[in-house]
Scaffold this motif. Structure first.
Motif, PDB file in Angstrom:
ATOM      1  N   PRO A  70      19.997  -9.511 -13.089  1.00  0.00           N
ATOM      2  CA  PRO A  70      18.782 -10.234 -12.703  1.00  0.00           C
ATOM      3  C   PRO A  70      17.551  -9.368 -12.905  1.00  0.00           C
ATOM      4  CG  PRO A  70      20.476 -10.421 -11.007  1.00  0.00           C
ATOM      5  CD  PRO A  70      20.947  -9.379 -11.972  1.00  0.00           C
ATOM      6  N   MET A  71      16.444  -9.997 -13.256  1.00  0.00           N
ATOM      7  CA  MET A  71      15.209  -9.267 -13.514  1.00  0.00           C
ATOM      8  C   MET A  71      14.762  -8.431 -12.321  1.00  0.00           C
ATOM      9  SD  MET A  71      12.196 -11.309 -15.435  1.00  0.00           S
ATOM     10  CE  MET A  71      13.081 -12.279 -16.637  1.00  0.00           C
ATOM     11  N   LYS A  72      14.901  -8.980 -11.133  1.00  0.00           N
ATOM     12  CA  LYS A  72      14.521  -8.275  -9.914  1.00  0.00           C
ATOM     13  C   LYS A  72      15.533  -8.569  -8.824  1.00  0.00           C
ATOM     14  CE  LYS A  72       9.460  -8.183 -10.551  1.00  0.00           C
ATOM     15  NZ  LYS A  72       8.162  -8.561  -9.940  1.00  0.00           N
ATOM     16  N   LEU A  73      15.850  -7.518  -8.043  1.00  0.00           N
ATOM     17  CA  LEU A  73      16.693  -7.674  -6.868  1.00  0.00           C
ATOM     18  C   LEU A  73      16.009  -7.005  -5.688  1.00  0.00           C
ATOM     19  CD1 LEU A  73      18.913  -6.843  -9.429  1.00  0.00           C
ATOM     20  CD2 LEU A  73      20.383  -7.832  -7.671  1.00  0.00           C
ATOM     21  N   VAL A  74      16.084  -7.644  -4.548  1.00  0.00           N
ATOM     22  CA  VAL A  74      15.534  -7.097  -3.309  1.00  0.00           C
ATOM     23  C   VAL A  74      16.639  -7.137  -2.265  1.00  0.00           C
ATOM     24  CG1 VAL A  74      13.814  -7.333  -1.486  1.00  0.00           C
ATOM     25  CG2 VAL A  74      13.191  -7.852  -3.852  1.00  0.00           C
ATOM     26  N   GLY A  75      16.982  -5.984  -1.711  1.00  0.00           N
ATOM     27  CA  GLY A  75      18.056  -5.937  -0.734  1.00  0.00           C
ATOM     28  C   GLY A  75      19.380  -6.424  -1.286  1.00  0.00           C
ATOM     29  N   GLY A  76      19.595  -6.237  -2.574  1.00  0.00           N
ATOM     30  CA  GLY A  76      20.833  -6.668  -3.208  1.00  0.00           C
ATOM     31  C   GLY A  76      20.870  -8.120  -3.619  1.00  0.00           C
ATOM     32  N   ALA A  77      19.817  -8.873  -3.331  1.00  0.00           N
ATOM     33  CA  ALA A  77      19.760 -10.296  -3.688  1.00  0.00           C
ATOM     34  C   ALA A  77      18.776 -10.495  -4.837  1.00  0.00           C
ATOM     35  CB  ALA A  77      19.341 -11.135  -2.486  1.00  0.00           C
ATOM     36  N   ALA A  78      19.162 -11.314  -5.798  1.00  0.00           N
ATOM     37  CA  ALA A  78      18.305 -11.570  -6.949  1.00  0.00           C
ATOM     38  C   ALA A  78      17.118 -12.431  -6.531  1.00  0.00           C
ATOM     39  CB  ALA A  78      19.097 -12.276  -8.049  1.00  0.00           C
ATOM     40  N   THR A  79      15.917 -11.991  -6.885  1.00  0.00           N
ATOM     41  CA  THR A  79      14.708 -12.769  -6.602  1.00  0.00           C
ATOM     42  C   THR A  79      14.084 -13.334  -7.872  1.00  0.00           C
ATOM     43  OG1 THR A  79      13.345 -10.759  -6.667  1.00  0.00           O
ATOM     44  CG2 THR A  79      14.201 -11.445  -4.516  1.00  0.00           C
ATOM     45  N   GLU A  80      14.409 -12.764  -9.032  1.00  0.00           N
ATOM     46  CA  GLU A  80      14.038 -13.323 -10.329  1.00  0.00           C
ATOM     47  C   GLU A  80      15.294 -13.324 -11.182  1.00  0.00           C
ATOM     48  OE1 GLU A  80      10.526 -11.966 -12.280  1.00  0.00           O
ATOM     49  OE2 GLU A  80       9.396 -11.760 -10.397  1.00  0.00           O
ATOM     50  N   LEU A  81      15.716 -14.504 -11.622  1.00  0.00           N
ATOM     51  CA  LEU A  81      17.054 -14.665 -12.161  1.00  0.00           C
ATOM     52  C   LEU A  81      17.177 -14.472 -13.662  1.00  0.00           C
ATOM     53  CD1 LEU A  81      18.212 -17.748 -10.036  1.00  0.00           C
ATOM     54  CD2 LEU A  81      18.807 -15.335  -9.715  1.00  0.00           C
ATOM     55  N   GLY A  82      16.066 -14.468 -14.391  1.00  0.00           N
ATOM     56  CA  GLY A  82      16.148 -14.242 -15.828  1.00  0.00           C
ATOM     57  C   GLY A  82      16.781 -12.897 -16.137  1.00  0.00           C
ATOM     58  N   GLY A  83      17.365 -12.768 -17.317  1.00  0.00           N
ATOM     59  CA  GLY A  83      18.007 -11.526 -17.725  1.00  0.00           C
ATOM     60  C   GLY A  83      17.306 -10.906 -18.915  1.00  0.00           C
ATOM     61  N   GLU A  84      16.629  -9.771 -18.706  1.00  0.00           N
ATOM     62  CA  GLU A  84      15.890  -9.119 -19.786  1.00  0.00           C
ATOM     63  C   GLU A  84      16.835  -8.315 -20.680  1.00  0.00           C
ATOM     64  OE1 GLU A  84      12.139  -7.258 -19.212  1.00  0.00           O
ATOM     65  OE2 GLU A  84      11.836  -8.206 -17.243  1.00  0.00           O
ATOM     66  N   THR A  85      16.629  -8.443 -21.975  1.00  0.00           N
ATOM     67  CA  THR A  85      17.491  -7.746 -22.919  1.00  0.00           C
ATOM     68  C   THR A  85      17.287  -6.230 -22.864  1.00  0.00           C
ATOM     69  OG1 THR A  85      15.830  -8.347 -24.591  1.00  0.00           O
ATOM     70  CG2 THR A  85      17.865  -9.639 -24.538  1.00  0.00           C
ATOM     71  N   ASN A  86      16.053  -5.784 -22.675  1.00  0.00           N
ATOM     72  CA  ASN A  86      15.854  -4.333 -22.643  1.00  0.00           C
ATOM     73  C   ASN A  86      16.447  -3.718 -21.383  1.00  0.00           C
ATOM     74  OD1 ASN A  86      13.571  -5.452 -21.136  1.00  0.00           O
ATOM     75  ND2 ASN A  86      12.755  -3.375 -21.115  1.00  0.00           N
ATOM     76  N   HIS A  87      16.503  -4.455 -20.298  1.00  0.00           N
ATOM     77  CA  HIS A  87      17.176  -3.957 -19.099  1.00  0.00           C
ATOM     78  C   HIS A  87      18.658  -3.716 -19.392  1.00  0.00           C
ATOM     79  CE1 HIS A  87      14.095  -5.757 -15.986  1.00  0.00           C
ATOM     80  NE2 HIS A  87      13.533  -4.954 -16.869  1.00  0.00           N
ATOM     81  N   ALA A  88      19.293  -4.683 -20.018  1.00  0.00           N
ATOM     82  CA  ALA A  88      20.727  -4.562 -20.302  1.00  0.00           C
ATOM     83  C   ALA A  88      21.004  -3.428 -21.282  1.00  0.00           C
ATOM     84  CB  ALA A  88      21.261  -5.889 -20.843  1.00  0.00           C
ATOM     85  N   ALA A  89      20.172  -3.306 -22.314  1.00  0.00           N
ATOM     86  CA  ALA A  89      20.426  -2.294 -23.338  1.00  0.00           C
ATOM     87  C   ALA A  89      20.287  -0.880 -22.802  1.00  0.00           C
ATOM     88  CB  ALA A  89      19.483  -2.510 -24.520  1.00  0.00           C
TER      89      ALA A  89
END
Length: 347
Positions: A70-89
């Motif tokens: 997930p694009m952003k997580l707060v306290g272990g919970a996803a707050t922005e659900l999109g998946g960025e390719t550069n994050h994964a890479a």
């Protein structure tokens, strides 16, 4: 130049804000995979094995079935659900760096399935022309455009993934092909990317990520040097604001070092030390018209960039050459990658 002890102190400032679940947050409190990995890399340089292991466990725990985070997580919970390719890479870059620093093959093998899933997610979002779109949204739809900075980082991640695959005897030739095609687009086709040219990252990242080297790298950096570099302070985050930022400055240090321009790398790293706090952390930026830190925060990702830059210049670990050494040969013939005639996206 800062000392090894000061590098360790800076890495310790990152470990000090690591959350109980292993995530390394932004000052606002959220965690994203890219900045999290950069912080793990910095802590690896300092030998902080426990925090690094907790950080990789965090990544494994939050990776989704499609290989993304997930694009952003707060306290272990996803707050922005999109998946960025550069994050994964970037997870591949982190694991390869960890292997270089520690030589811990068992750890590398343990997290190899995570990297495989992540880079397959990334490669699956490459267009016919060769760029990789920046995200798949919360509904699973791929974006219609790519980002130059993000794709430059993805290029490095793919190259690191290929090296991991070779190390572990599990070849992934489609990643190498994806990296070759992406390198060509980064070097030769700026029209493939959304215009973010006011941001300094779009200026130096093709060099930092290994897609552009040699004479072309020197020419690229010379072109906008006066636009972004503020003598004695660092580099601007954006061209039209009187604001220098530590992370971008340290990344340019890494890019300069990677292309062999060590004198300017050392000088620029010395310039940015005005952002260093006595506890080893770094202020995010300095607004030099108002003469105030802006934003008024010290960020883990800025500290991490400083540690990685210091390692590159001081060669403290076997991972110090990560940004120098992870390069490939771009595709030289536009027809071979399809970019001359095709510009379709993944819609």
């Amino acid at each position: 130049m800062i000392s090894h002890a000061e590098v360790v102190r800076t890495a310790g400032s990152i470990a000090a804000i690591q959350q109980d679940d292993g995530g390394v947050p932004w000052p606002e409190g959220h965690v994203d995979a890219w900045n999290h990995v950069e912080c793990l890399m910095a802590m690896s340089v300092a030998g902080l094995d426990g925090p690094v292991r907790r950080g990789y466990a965090w990544l494994a725990r939050h990776q989704r079935p499609d290989g993304s985070w997930p694009m952003k997580l707060v306290g272990g919970a996803a707050t922005e659900l999109g998946g960025e390719t550069n994050h994964a890479a970037y997870v591949a870059a982190g694991l390869w760096h960890h292997h270089l620093v520690t030589g811990d093959r068992g750890f590398t093998e343990e997290h190899w399935p995570m990297v495989k899933a992540a880079l397959d997610y990334v490669a699956g979002l490459q267009t016919d022309r060769g760029e990789i779109v920046w995200e798949r949204d919360a509904r699973g739809r791929p974006s219609t455009y790519a980002l130059l900075t993000g794709c430059s980082s993805i290029h490095q991640g793919l190259r690191c993934g290929v090296l991991l695959a070779e190390l572990l005897g599990d070849p992934q030739p489609h990643w190498e092909l994806a990296a070759d095609r992406l390198a060509h687009v980064l070097a030769a086709h700026p029209e493939a990317f959304a215009d973010k040219s006011r941001f300094s990252m779009d200026w130096y990242y093709p060099v930092l990520g290994g897609a552009v080297r040699g004479r072309q790298a020197f020419e690229l950096l010379e072109r906008e040097w006066a636009t972004f570099v503020v003598p004695g302070l660092g580099i601007r985050c954006v061209s039209d604001e009187p604001w220098v930022t530590g992370a971008e400055t340290c990344e340019l240090v890494l890019a300069l070092d990677a292309m062999g321009d060590r004198a300017r790398a050392v000088a620029l790293f010395a310039d940015v030390q005005h952002l260093r706090h006595p506890d080893g952390s770094y202020w995010t930026g300095w607004q030099f018209a108002n003469r105030k830190h802006f934003p008024h925060e010290r960020s883990a990702y800025t500290a991490a960039a400083a540690v990685l830059a210091a390692d590159a210049l001081l060669e403290l670990t076997p991972g110090s050459g990560l940004f120098r050494d992870v390069v490939g040969t771009p595709v030289s013939d536009p027809e071979s990658c399809g970019c001359a005639s095709r510009t379709s996206d993944l819609a």
